[in-house]
Design a protein around this motif. Sequence first.
Motif, short mmCIF file in Angstrom:
data_model
loop_
_atom_site.label_atom_id
_atom_site.label_comp_id
_atom_site.label_asym_id
_atom_site.label_seq_id
_atom_site.Cartn_x
_atom_site.Cartn_y
_atom_site.Cartn_z
N GLY A 117 0.84 -1.20 0.00
CA GLY A 117 0.00 0.00 0.00
C GLY A 117 0.86 1.24 0.00
N LEU A 118 0.24 2.37 -0.22
CA LEU A 118 0.99 3.61 -0.42
C LEU A 118 1.37 4.29 0.88
N PHE A 119 0.51 4.18 1.88
CA PHE A 119 0.75 4.96 3.09
C PHE A 119 1.27 4.08 4.21
N VAL A 120 2.19 4.62 4.95
CA VAL A 120 2.77 3.89 6.05
C VAL A 120 2.26 4.51 7.33
N ASN A 121 1.75 3.70 8.22
CA ASN A 121 1.35 4.19 9.53
C ASN A 121 2.59 4.15 10.43
N TYR A 122 3.28 5.32 10.51
CA TYR A 122 4.55 5.35 11.23
C TYR A 122 4.41 5.06 12.72
N ARG A 123 3.29 5.55 13.29
CA ARG A 123 3.10 5.32 14.73
C ARG A 123 3.04 3.84 15.02
N ALA A 124 2.23 3.14 14.22
CA ALA A 124 2.08 1.69 14.42
C ALA A 124 3.40 0.98 14.13
N ALA A 125 4.08 1.44 13.06
CA ALA A 125 5.34 0.80 12.68
C ALA A 125 6.37 0.97 13.79
N GLU A 126 6.42 2.16 14.36
CA GLU A 126 7.40 2.41 15.41
C GLU A 126 7.12 1.56 16.64
N LYS A 127 5.84 1.42 16.94
CA LYS A 127 5.45 0.61 18.09
C LYS A 127 5.90 -0.84 17.89
N LYS A 128 5.65 -1.32 16.70
CA LYS A 128 6.03 -2.71 16.38
C LYS A 128 7.55 -2.88 16.48
N LEU A 129 8.27 -1.87 15.96
CA LEU A 129 9.73 -1.93 15.98
C LEU A 129 10.27 -1.92 17.40
N ARG A 130 9.71 -1.03 18.22
CA ARG A 130 10.17 -0.97 19.62
C ARG A 130 9.91 -2.28 20.35
N ALA A 131 8.77 -2.88 20.05
CA ALA A 131 8.43 -4.15 20.69
C ALA A 131 9.46 -5.22 20.29
N LEU A 132 9.85 -5.22 19.02
CA LEU A 132 10.85 -6.18 18.55
C LEU A 132 12.19 -5.98 19.24
N CYS A 133 12.58 -4.70 19.36
CA CYS A 133 13.86 -4.40 20.02
C CYS A 133 13.85 -4.93 21.45
N ARG A 134 12.75 -4.71 22.14
CA ARG A 134 12.64 -5.18 23.52
C ARG A 134 12.71 -6.70 23.57
N ARG A 135 11.93 -7.33 22.71
CA ARG A 135 11.82 -8.78 22.74
C ARG A 135 13.18 -9.43 22.49
N TYR A 136 13.96 -8.89 21.55
CA TYR A 136 15.22 -9.53 21.21
C TYR A 136 16.43 -8.87 21.87
N GLY A 137 16.17 -7.89 22.71
CA GLY A 137 17.28 -7.24 23.42
C GLY A 137 18.21 -6.47 22.50
N ILE A 138 17.64 -5.82 21.48
CA ILE A 138 18.46 -5.04 20.54
C ILE A 138 18.26 -3.55 20.86
#
Length: 502
Positions: free
Chosen positions: A109-130
């Motif tokens: 799709g054309l539009f990126v929901n940055y807020r949601a994307a950032e939330k997902k990214l932060r969760a990944l960082c926490r989960r994997y200790g990055i």
Amino acid sequence: MQRQPVLSVRGLTKTFGPVRANDAVSFDVGAGELVCLFGENGAGKSTLSACLAGLHSPDGGEIVLNGEPVRFSTAADAIVAGIALVHQHFLLVDDFTVLENIVLGHERGLFVNYRAAEKKLRALCRRYGISVRPDARVGDLTVGERQWVELLKALYHEAAVLILDEPTATLDLQESRKLFRIIDELKTAGVALVLISHSLAEVMRSDRVVVLRQGRVVGERATSETTPQELTRLMIGREVERKHRGSSRPGRPCLDVEHVTIRRPGGAPILDDISFSVAEGEIFGLAGVAGNGQKPLMEAIAGVLPFSSGRVLIDGELLADLDVHGIQKLGVGHIPEDRLSEGLVGDFSIAENIALGSHRDVFADGHFLNRGAIRVAAAVAIADYQIAAPSAETRARALSGGNAQRVVLARELAAASRVLLANQPTRGLDVGVIEYIHDRLIEKRAAGCAVVLASSELEDLLNLSDRIGVMFQGRLMGIVDARSTSIEEIGLMMAGQKREAA
Ligand SMILES: Nc1ncnc2c1ncn2[C@@H]1O[C@H](COP(=O)(O)OP(=O)(O)OP(=O)(O)O)[C@@H](O)[C@H]1O
Ligand SMILES: [Mg+2]
């Protein structure tokens, strides 16, 4: 009956002009399986992974993903289909943030929901200790951090197939352990993993090994049923033996480093009062976990990085007023840690890269370049260092990682008549050529050069060095005799324990 593999490569072929980089390669990777691609520099590993990840289009053969043949025209296609690659040379956009690099061009799709994307990214960082900030500019990150961004990108897109091309080459020991913990988690989650590595210790952690030689699969083994010796034999057609090197008798002092300090505003110093001296005909090893000052120390000596206080002398001559070129002219060779970006010009040919640095003197003929001399030097380097390339005119960027590195090694070893600064000189090289490079270092020592060798391979340091200095957080924790010290003693100092003066 076996389950259907997640990824199935069938007869994949890729040529670059006369070079058959991949020649009818076939192998499978199952869910939760870690398959290692093992082979010499230039065997075709990176080309294969680039074909799988949509960066190259293969000339022939098939890529089958979950039973369906797939074809990609871009890397974004591949990642959307579920194949992610952590590339040997990073493919991130410097001016974009971490988050932008991870989502851009890959979101449907054309539009990126940055807020949601950032939330997902932060969760990944926490989960994997990055620990990487989503809003950091990629250009400001270290190579190690970029590696994590590449990995986060794969995790973010929940890739079914993850290919890692020499991922630990830019990571220190601790980070490598973390990476392998993540790999284990991904295996449990059913991801199909492909790992490219020259480290036999890492290769032995896989489930299966596919050995490539000159673009072809020459063997495939269940890892539990093979040995490092067998894999090496398959890879190069002979066994490699490692031997202990006797030390030479050092002569008079050649390189003097006195109280060198590099401060950064606010933080702890990058280099804190470093003093040591290296004699002619001596190899001074630098041990330490990567990132504890080895790189800035080498750069300070080479004149690449200015220091706040202290001084460096070569044969009694103060380097303070000399620029990088002036220091080179004194006979200083420098093999930088990140040689692909710091040591080579991608658009220059092998021959031009060999001439780089000496173009104003050795290869100069009045105001002109002495093309004949450059051609001869390049031909010698290609033969001596077994650089696999169609010709001396091949652009550096068309070389495999290990072959590009050989170009830097050839040039800097030739330039080093007095001092050689070698930072991880054999990292990224296949085991077949490592012995050759070690021989060259010994030869430099025998010729009266002062060699500073930084390596994360403690065994190599112990085998090659006369004395070893151990670095921790920008400080020298102690200097030990390589013949009488032990891995345990060095390990303690690497962890920050100071050695009591003997
Ligand atoms: N873009 C390109 N143009 C021309 N030749 C290329 C290109 N990319 C790779 N090659 C050639 O293809 C062959 C295989 O290279 P590749 O990078 O796949 O090797 P590799 O197995 O990854 O080696 P290394 O261990 O050194 O990284 C080499 O001979 C290389 O010079
Ligand atoms: Mg490669």
